[in-house]
Design an enzyme around this catalytic site. Structure first.
Site, PDB file in Angstrom:
ATOM      1  N   HIS A  99      67.370  35.399  53.128  1.00  0.00           N
ATOM      2  CA  HIS A  99      67.730  34.993  54.488  1.00  0.00           C
ATOM      3  C   HIS A  99      69.180  35.304  54.814  1.00  0.00           C
ATOM      4  O   HIS A  99      69.756  34.706  55.718  1.00  0.00           O
ATOM      5  CB  HIS A  99      67.449  33.502  54.685  1.00  0.00           C
TER       6      HIS A  99
ATOM      7  N   ASP B 275      65.222  32.632  50.036  1.00  0.00           N
ATOM      8  CA  ASP B 275      65.996  31.925  51.062  1.00  0.00           C
ATOM      9  C   ASP B 275      67.382  32.557  51.145  1.00  0.00           C
ATOM     10  O   ASP B 275      67.535  33.745  50.871  1.00  0.00           O
ATOM     11  CB  ASP B 275      66.053  30.427  50.755  1.00  0.00           C
TER      12      ASP B 275
END
EC number: 3.2.1.15
Length: 514
Positions: free
Chosen positions: A278, A255
């Site tokens: 991310h 993430d």
């Protein structure tokens, strides 16, 4: 032989003096001075005595019952060691090298004496079985500390593999996870003057390192890693905190490498390597119609490798507040999806989110010297709210192409701002702006500029100022003389385009569009 005997006798005498004075702090201070004076004449004794004197501040968890085999539960021993170290200034709680310690969830609470260090040179591992996990959303929590160091060359391993496998499933092509029970590996709350450096954090069930309501934090040289497909395993998360300096970290997770949440300001990130993951996210902001504030974020010298996003700002519809004074510069993208992304329609629901008119205002966002390759056709996406457009968007010397070498595209909606220098790909709604030097000057407080656009007033008596949030007014000035050129002060607390969208003629308090 005689010299060695005399030295031994002298050292024994010093030990007796130390023991006699141990109960008297003032006597200890005088004793230290006497020892220093004596040891100047004998360097070998000086080295030995100082090693023992310094050792008194080290609290080794093994000495308090911890077992370094990775199997026996050392939770109570860690708690006891902390309680002892917390009471002594400049103490070091030591997790020794070449040992592995199994620890369940634990709170290391202050306040403690200043200059406390938690030094991990070995490995700390969490309970790997979710069924045996004690009821807590945090594995290792540090709270109410001042002048605290979390450091070392060791590893903190959350052993999250079973959590990921049992908590997530694919719904309509998207991975949806039950995050209610998955613990964060490390959380630091309500603390000031904190340093976290050189550790390796890995495989947290959920977030790796979270800060809440902290101030004055330095993070340096961390390695944070989890598999690309591990859900919600953010590297560093910052909430309601200020004055952070993050540098020389290598983060690859499933993430966000770094996420900055509401209530945070004055965040500096330098020399970051991110990927997989991310990217750097500001947000998400404004969830459940909440108010959010983030300001003064500066990212300088970062590299994104095979990331799902690069530089991302994400807000929910229906929120309110302001995200402002955000600068990204000297960034390289290597096969990254969505290298530059503002998304004011963020939604994680399995079904479409309802359209709403209110939104978090995004102002004064700068992208400077951004280059590299994009894994998605749209390398630049500025998707701003219909009702609350983004203002003050500034791109300078941005060059992004597809990984294949083909041209990329820019998708911009309701984004108001300008570009300078090279802009590849071009964005249709951004206009040419000032030179890079003027662009830099605009960001500085109390910068004075000549401007004569967009406003008028009666006669020659003209007073013009910027309005940070003027109402929508489309009426042009009628029956007035054009304003004379004026010196406009650009204030740092009122982010505006280089050519502001609206002006105030204060002589008759009317607002006009240029």
């Amino acid at each position: 032989m005689g010299m060695k005997f005399m030295a031994a006798v002298a050292f024994l005498a010093l030990q007796l003096i130390v023991m006699a004075a141990a109960e008297d702090q003032s006597a200890q201070i005088m004793l230290d001075s006497d020892i220093e004076q004596y040891l100047r004449s004998n360097r070998s004794l000086k080295k030995l005595v100082h090693s023992r004197h310094d050792a008194a501040t080290v609290f080794n968890v093994e000495q308090y019952g911890a077992v370094g085999d990775g199997k026996h539960d050392s939770t109570e021993a860690f708690a006891t060691t902390w309680n002892a170290a917390c009471k002594k200034a400049s103490a070091v709680l030591l997790v020794p090298a070449n040992k592995k310690f199994f620890v369940n969830n634990l709170v290391f609470r202050g306040p403690c004496q200043p200059h406390l260090s938690f030094k991990v040179d070995g490995t700390i591992v969490a309970q790997p079985d979710p069924a045996r996990w004690k009821n807590s959303k945090i594995w290792l929590q540090f709270a109410q500390l001042t002048d605290f160091n979390l450091m070392g060359t060791g590893v903190i391993d959350g052993q999250g593999q079973q959590w990921w496998a049992g908590q997530c499933k694919v719904v309509n092509g998207r991975t949806v996870c039950n995050d209610r029970n998955r613990p964060t590996a490390i959380k630091i709350d309500y603390s000031k003057s904190v340093t976290v450096k050189e550790l390796t954090l890995m495989n947290s069930p959920e977030f790796h390192l979270v800060f809440g309501e902290c101030e004055g934090v330095k993070i340096q040289g961390l390695k944070i890693k989890a598999p690309r497909d591990s859900p919600n395993t953010d590297g560093i998360d910052i909430f309601a905190s200020k004055r952070f300096h993050i540098e020389k970290c290598v983060i690859g997770t499933g993430d966000d490498c770094i996420a900055i949440g509401t209530g945070s300001s004055n965040i500096t990130i330098k020399d970051l390597i991110c990927g997989p993951g991310h990217g750097i996210s500001i947000g998400s902001l404004g969830r459940d119609n909440s108010r959010a504030e983030v300001s003064h974020v500066h990212v300088n010298r970062a590299k994104f490798i095979d990331t799902q996003n690069g530089l991302r700002i994400k807000t929910w519809q229906g929120g309110s507040g302001l995200a402002s004074y955000i600068t990204y510069e000297n960034v390289e993208m290597i096969n990254s999806e969505n290298p530059i992304l503002i998304n004011q329609f963020y939604c994680t629901s399995a079904s479409a989110c309802q359209n709403q008119r209110s939104a978090v205002q995004i102002q004064g966002v700068t992208y400077k010297n951004i280059h590299g390759t994009s894994a998605t056709a749209a390398a630049i996406q500025l998707m701003c709210s219909d009702s609350v457009p983004c203002t003050g968007i500034q791109l300078s010397n941005v060059s992004l192409k597809l990984t294949s070498g083909k041209p990329a595209s820019c998708v911009d909606k309701n984004a108001r701002g300008f570009y300078s220098g090279r802009l590849i790909p071009t964005c249709k709604n951004l206009r040419p702006g000032p030179s890079p030097k003027e662009f830099e000057l605009q960001q500085q407080p109390t910068t004075v500029m000549d401007e004569n656009k967009g406003a008028c007033a009666k006669g020659d008596s003209t007073c013009i100022s910027l309005s940070s949030s003027p109402p929508n007014c489309k009426n042009k000035c009628k029956g007035c003389q054009p304003c004379k050129p004026k010196l406009i002060i650009v204030h740092p607390n009122k982010p505006q385009d280089y050519y502001p969208q609206k002006w105030v003629c204060s002589c008759h308090n009317k607002i006009y569009n240029p």
